[in-house]
Design a protein around this motif. Structure first.
Motif, PDB file in Angstrom:
ATOM      1  N   ALA A  87       0.851  -1.190   0.000  1.00 14.49           N
ATOM      2  CA  ALA A  87       0.000   0.000   0.000  1.00 14.49           C
ATOM      3  C   ALA A  87       0.885   1.237   0.000  1.00 14.49           C
ATOM      4  O   ALA A  87       1.846   1.318   0.771  1.00 14.49           O
ATOM      5  CB  ALA A  87      -0.915  -0.006   1.225  1.00 14.49           C
ATOM      6  N   LEU A  88       0.569   2.191  -0.867  1.00 14.53           N
ATOM      7  CA  LEU A  88       1.357   3.422  -0.969  1.00 14.53           C
ATOM      8  C   LEU A  88       0.437   4.630  -0.867  1.00 14.53           C
ATOM      9  O   LEU A  88      -0.652   4.638  -1.445  1.00 14.53           O
ATOM     10  CB  LEU A  88       2.120   3.490  -2.294  1.00 14.53           C
ATOM     11  N   ASP A  89       0.893   5.654  -0.138  1.00 19.52           N
ATOM     12  CA  ASP A  89       0.110   6.880  -0.055  1.00 19.52           C
ATOM     13  C   ASP A  89       0.972   8.017   0.476  1.00 19.52           C
ATOM     14  O   ASP A  89       1.959   7.782   1.185  1.00 19.52           O
ATOM     15  CB  ASP A  89      -1.103   6.698   0.862  1.00 19.52           C
ATOM     16  N   LEU A  90       0.571   9.235   0.115  1.00 17.97           N
ATOM     17  CA  LEU A  90       1.225  10.438   0.639  1.00 17.97           C
ATOM     18  C   LEU A  90       0.854  10.677   2.095  1.00 17.97           C
ATOM     19  O   LEU A  90       1.591  11.342   2.817  1.00 17.97           O
ATOM     20  CB  LEU A  90       0.809  11.662  -0.191  1.00 17.97           C
ATOM     21  N   LEU A  91      -0.300  10.145   2.500  1.00 16.41           N
ATOM     22  CA  LEU A  91      -0.792  10.330   3.863  1.00 16.41           C
ATOM     23  C   LEU A  91      -0.533   9.081   4.688  1.00 16.41           C
ATOM     24  O   LEU A  91      -0.545   7.965   4.160  1.00 16.41           O
ATOM     25  CB  LEU A  91      -2.292  10.624   3.846  1.00 16.41           C
ATOM     26  N   PRO A  92      -0.328   9.244   5.989  1.00 18.00           N
ATOM     27  CA  PRO A  92      -0.122   8.075   6.859  1.00 18.00           C
ATOM     28  C   PRO A  92      -1.352   7.169   6.853  1.00 18.00           C
ATOM     29  O   PRO A  92      -2.474   7.615   6.599  1.00 18.00           O
ATOM     30  CB  PRO A  92       0.077   8.707   8.249  1.00 18.00           C
ATOM     31  N   MET A  93      -1.129   5.896   7.131  1.00 18.93           N
ATOM     32  CA  MET A  93      -2.225   4.926   7.196  1.00 18.93           C
ATOM     33  C   MET A  93      -2.028   4.033   8.407  1.00 18.93           C
ATOM     34  O   MET A  93      -0.919   3.562   8.665  1.00 18.93           O
ATOM     35  CB  MET A  93      -2.261   4.081   5.917  1.00 18.93           C
ATOM     36  N   GLU A  94      -3.096   3.821   9.148  1.00 18.75           N
ATOM     37  CA  GLU A  94      -3.031   2.883  10.253  1.00 18.75           C
ATOM     38  C   GLU A  94      -2.684   1.503   9.701  1.00 18.75           C
ATOM     39  O   GLU A  94      -3.206   1.110   8.645  1.00 18.75           O
ATOM     40  CB  GLU A  94      -4.371   2.819  10.998  1.00 18.75           C
ATOM     41  N   VAL A 111      11.115   6.541  -3.197  1.00 22.79           N
ATOM     42  CA  VAL A 111       9.956   5.709  -2.860  1.00 22.79           C
ATOM     43  C   VAL A 111       9.841   4.549  -3.840  1.00 22.79           C
ATOM     44  O   VAL A 111       9.608   3.402  -3.439  1.00 22.79           O
ATOM     45  CB  VAL A 111       8.664   6.555  -2.865  1.00 22.79           C
ATOM     46  N   LEU A 112      10.023   4.833  -5.105  1.00 26.56           N
ATOM     47  CA  LEU A 112       9.930   3.793  -6.126  1.00 26.56           C
ATOM     48  C   LEU A 112      11.032   2.750  -5.938  1.00 26.56           C
ATOM     49  O   LEU A 112      10.790   1.547  -6.077  1.00 26.56           O
ATOM     50  CB  LEU A 112      10.032   4.420  -7.516  1.00 26.56           C
ATOM     51  N   ALA A 113      12.216   3.211  -5.592  1.00 26.18           N
ATOM     52  CA  ALA A 113      13.335   2.283  -5.369  1.00 26.18           C
ATOM     53  C   ALA A 113      13.056   1.382  -4.171  1.00 26.18           C
ATOM     54  O   ALA A 113      13.359   0.182  -4.198  1.00 26.18           O
ATOM     55  CB  ALA A 113      14.625   3.070  -5.155  1.00 26.18           C
ATOM     56  N   GLU A 114      12.477   1.956  -3.113  1.00 22.47           N
ATOM     57  CA  GLU A 114      12.140   1.159  -1.929  1.00 22.47           C
ATOM     58  C   GLU A 114      11.096   0.103  -2.283  1.00 22.47           C
ATOM     59  O   GLU A 114      11.213  -1.060  -1.885  1.00 22.47           O
ATOM     60  CB  GLU A 114      11.611   2.061  -0.813  1.00 22.47           C
ATOM     61  N   PHE A 115      10.082   0.512  -3.044  1.00 24.83           N
ATOM     62  CA  PHE A 115       9.048  -0.437  -3.459  1.00 24.83           C
ATOM     63  C   PHE A 115       9.645  -1.561  -4.291  1.00 24.83           C
ATOM     64  O   PHE A 115       9.380  -2.745  -4.045  1.00 24.83           O
ATOM     65  CB  PHE A 115       7.965   0.291  -4.259  1.00 24.83           C
ATOM     66  N   GLU A 116      10.470  -1.211  -5.268  1.00 26.51           N
ATOM     67  CA  GLU A 116      11.038  -2.223  -6.164  1.00 26.51           C
ATOM     68  C   GLU A 116      11.985  -3.161  -5.427  1.00 26.51           C
ATOM     69  O   GLU A 116      12.096  -4.338  -5.784  1.00 26.51           O
ATOM     70  CB  GLU A 116      11.714  -1.537  -7.339  1.00 26.51           C
ATOM     71  N   SER A 117      12.652  -2.649  -4.395  1.00 26.72           N
ATOM     72  CA  SER A 117      13.530  -3.519  -3.605  1.00 26.72           C
ATOM     73  C   SER A 117      12.726  -4.537  -2.803  1.00 26.72           C
ATOM     74  O   SER A 117      13.170  -5.665  -2.580  1.00 26.72           O
ATOM     75  CB  SER A 117      14.406  -2.684  -2.663  1.00 26.72           C
TER      76      SER A 117
END
Length: 219
Positions: A87-94, A111-117
């Motif tokens: 799950a990705l978002d600009l706002l925090p999520m519980e 952010v994209l690099a973290e996701f792809e890793s």
């Protein structure tokens, strides 16, 4: 005068929201938003989610779509899920159990690099986007914002989906919608416009369900 009209509109919206059966149902079933039932119907209608799937939820906050996906992938004989949910978002999520949340803009390199890793060599089976812009009330400007978010979801999906993967995106009928549909049809073999029962009848909201990349895709 404008303030009075705005207050009347806000009061009417609040009353409709309070009396909305899907709002009450979401509260009863522990979903964070009524949008959960929109995704539930789409997944049932198009059979998009299979055990072992890797799913990405763009614009995930408050997390109701991630909740639905997590339930669908839950192991029947033990803890955890059979698959992966990001799950990705600009706002925090519980936190949602078994869902990996990334805070930030997926257009940014970090952010994209973290996701792809985290995804590794595995490609994505399903991309979901319930993203919607902050509306200004100016029709042309709002339509442009919606179209932009639809294009961002499309770009992300084309870059990360398997060839037989699917993309579900929220959009709105109006200026620029036909151009958005055209873009999606250029990238996918099948694109369907779909309005779930949980989507309010007086809303121009609709969903694009795109299946099967025309380009090579990732295996």
């Amino acid at each position: 005068m404008k303030s009075t009209k705005k207050n009347k509109f806000s009061a009417a919206w609040l009353m409709d929201h309070i009396n909305d059966p899907y709002v009450k149902l979401a509260q009863q079933q522990g979903y964070r938003a009524r949008a959960a039932f929109k995704l539930t119907e789409i997944l049932d209608q198009f059979q998009l989610l299979k055990p072992g799937a890797t799913v990405v939820d763009l614009g995930a906050t408050p997390g109701s779509w991630s909740q639905v996906v997590r339930e669908r992938l839950k192991n029947k004989s033990g803890p955890g899920i059979h698959g992966r949910v990001f799950a990705l978002d600009l706002l925090p999520m519980e936190p949602v159990a078994d869902v990996t949340f990334l805070l930030g803009d997926f257009r940014e390199d970090a952010v994209l690099a973290e996701f792809e890793s985290l995804v590794g060599d595995g490609a994505v089976d399903l991309v979901l986007s319930d993203m919607a812009p902050n509306l200004s009330g100016v029709g042309a400007a709002d339509a442009a914002r919606v179209a932009h978010l639809n294009e961002l979801a499309l770009e992300f999906a084309v870059s990360h989906l398997k060839k037989r993967g699917a993309l579900v995106t929220k959009s709105f009928h109006g200026s620029g919608f036909s151009q958005t549909v055209k873009l999606y049809k250029e990238a996918f073999q099948k694109v369907t416009e779909y309005k779930p029962k949980a989507s309010r009848s007086n809303s121009s909201e609709t969903f694009l369900v795109a299946q099967g990349l025309k380009a090579a895709g990732r295996e």
